[in-house]
Every structure is written in structure tokens, then in C-alpha cells.
Design an enzyme around this catalytic site. Sequence first.
Site, short mmCIF file in Angstrom:
data_model
loop_
_atom_site.label_atom_id
_atom_site.label_comp_id
_atom_site.label_asym_id
_atom_site.label_seq_id
_atom_site.Cartn_x
_atom_site.Cartn_y
_atom_site.Cartn_z
N ARG A 140 3.48 -22.17 13.02
CA ARG A 140 4.27 -23.36 13.34
C ARG A 140 5.71 -23.04 13.70
NH1 ARG A 140 0.39 -24.63 9.99
NH2 ARG A 140 1.07 -22.68 9.09
N THR A 141 6.36 -22.23 12.86
CA THR A 141 7.80 -22.01 13.05
C THR A 141 8.05 -21.34 14.40
OG1 THR A 141 8.01 -21.79 10.67
CG2 THR A 141 9.87 -21.03 11.97
N HIS A 151 14.88 -21.04 4.10
CA HIS A 151 14.18 -21.42 5.33
C HIS A 151 14.79 -22.74 5.77
CE1 HIS A 151 11.22 -21.84 8.34
NE2 HIS A 151 10.12 -21.68 7.65
N ARG A 166 12.96 -14.19 11.62
CA ARG A 166 12.14 -14.26 10.40
C ARG A 166 11.94 -12.84 9.89
NH1 ARG A 166 6.83 -17.65 8.90
NH2 ARG A 166 8.47 -19.19 8.77
N LYS A 203 7.61 2.75 15.92
CA LYS A 203 7.96 4.11 16.35
C LYS A 203 9.24 4.59 15.70
CE LYS A 203 5.96 3.42 20.95
NZ LYS A 203 6.27 3.37 22.38
#
Length: 313
Positions: free
Chosen positions: A63-64, A143, A113, A91
Amino acid sequence: MPHPTLQTDAQGRLRHLLTIAGLSRELLQHLFDLAETYMDPLTKSTELQGRIITNLFFENSTRTRMTFELAATRLCADVMNFNVSTSATAKGETLLDTLRNIEAMHTDLFVVRHPLSGAAHFIAQHTAPGVCVINAGDGRHAHPTQALLDMFTIRRHKGDFTPLRVAIVGDILHSRVARSQIAALNTLGVSEIRLIGPQTLLPAATRTLGVHIFPYLADGLEDVDVVIMLRLQKERMDGALLPGTSEYFRLYGLTQARLAVAKPDVIVMHPGPINRGVEMDSAVADGPHSVVLQQVSYGVAVRMAVMSLCLQD
Ligand code: NCD
């Protein structure tokens, strides 16, 4: 004159959105008023034309990430998506090198995030001047856009915040969503915030949070206007904090019968993803009190408003 912080400037304007703490009630209400102007899903605005927005996701999201992308495209920004599983991070590239490289592509705003609490603040401290950072969830910490879209949902259904009793149920200890919601509910001046959950899933220091603790669902739900259910965030649990999910559902799972003690016009919310049959019955998740899918729709308008405020000149 407001005191400048990492996220607001000397004029009180939003420069980054990292946490709800420190944002004024006026700023939140202004943001909700702005979000109202973006509610028609068919209208686009050209206000971010020529701007570049990068979704920088070091953790899974449905969703976010998608609503941020949709919000940016509805404001006519160009959007780039960074996903850690397909990136050069594997890497050995450092976070700061990744940032510098994406900045070299002229990004104006990072949506971040990250599994570590404090990651969004760290990135905001290291971006070039004028580049904005929006925290889309950092560890257990915050959040803020989820809390804002939740508050916007409450405002649309209930209007005034001041008389409301709001219950947050479940795994509050590991929930960045709950932490941001508690801050926002306090700022908006609700009458009571109740935290309902087993002792092992409640934060240790609740005294300073301005909340009431209820160990039993039946007591905590009495006469509430809003119920916010949370997922058991097993990925953040260090050990066995619960006897099992069926035992958890027996004690804390929301059913229609249990909801009967709340106000007749109670709304039921959940940030998603829902684990049906663990924190909530399908009959409630899909029932008449549920506003779970509206939260998702409103999330687009709220994220448009946040991006618009952060990138205003
Ligand atoms: C939440 C999150 O990622 O913090 N989900 C979301 O953003 N909608 C809650 C969760 O994962 O349970």
C-alpha cells in the site's frame, strides 16, 4: 516565530516529514484541508511537473509504496523506484553512496522505508540542501504518513476529534504505526487514547504517552468511537512473546460480538496487511463498521498533500 527543526523551517513550513512529534495541530489540520482538495481520483494537478521523486524502499511494502507512486504521478512528478532486493546494495554499496548516486539523477524528494529506526532522520541529515525526505516507516520508530491518513479517515467520519475515544489494539510494542498514531491523536486533542493488548506487546514506558492501558479487550472497547487493529509483527519480535496465534485471537481478536460494546457508529481501522483470523475476523474486516479500504484510498490524497507541502517553494 517557530523554532526551526530538522523537519520544519523558521517559518514553520514542512521541509521533511520524519515524525509526527513536534508538528502543530494547525499544520495537521492544514494538511487535511489540502488533502480534501485532492480527493477526486480523476483530477490531476501539474504542481510537481519537472520534479523527481524517488521511492527508496529497503523493506517490503504494498500500500505505502503504491500509493506514494500514485500520489506523485497525480501531481505530475517523475517517479523512480528503488527496491533493495533488485539493487546494487547486495553488491556492497553503502547507503550514502546509493543516496549520492540517486541525488546525481536530480531527485527532489526521497520517500524512505527502512528496517532500522532512525534511518529516515539519518538520510535527511545527509541529503543535499533542498532535497526532501518523507519517512515511509523506519523500524519500530515512526510511520507518519500512515498516522496522517488514519487521522484524515477519522476526521472524515467523525468530524471533531475532541470528544473521541480511540482504542489501539494488539502489537503496540513493535508498531511504528501506533507510535505515530498516539502522537497525532494527542496533538489533535482526542478525549481518550486506550491501548489494549497483552503485557508482552505493550511498550514499557506508557506513562508519558498520554494513554490508558487495558489488558482486556471487553473493557477497552466499551464506548469507543474508533478501534484501530494492528498486525502481530512477528518479523520484529525477538522471542516468543505469545502462546500462539489461535490463543491470541481468542483473547484479542476482533469479532462482531466483541465490537457490540463499542459505540453503535464505531469505525474499525487497520493499516494493513491484515492477518484474517489472527487480529480480526473477516466478518469485521469486511463488515459495515470497517473503513480499512477507505484508509487506502484516502492515503493517496494525504500523500499528495504531504509531497505538495514539502516541495512548496
Ligand atoms: C504497516 C507498516 O509497514 O508499518 N503497514 C503499512 O505501512 N500499511 C503496518 C504493518 O506492517 O503491520
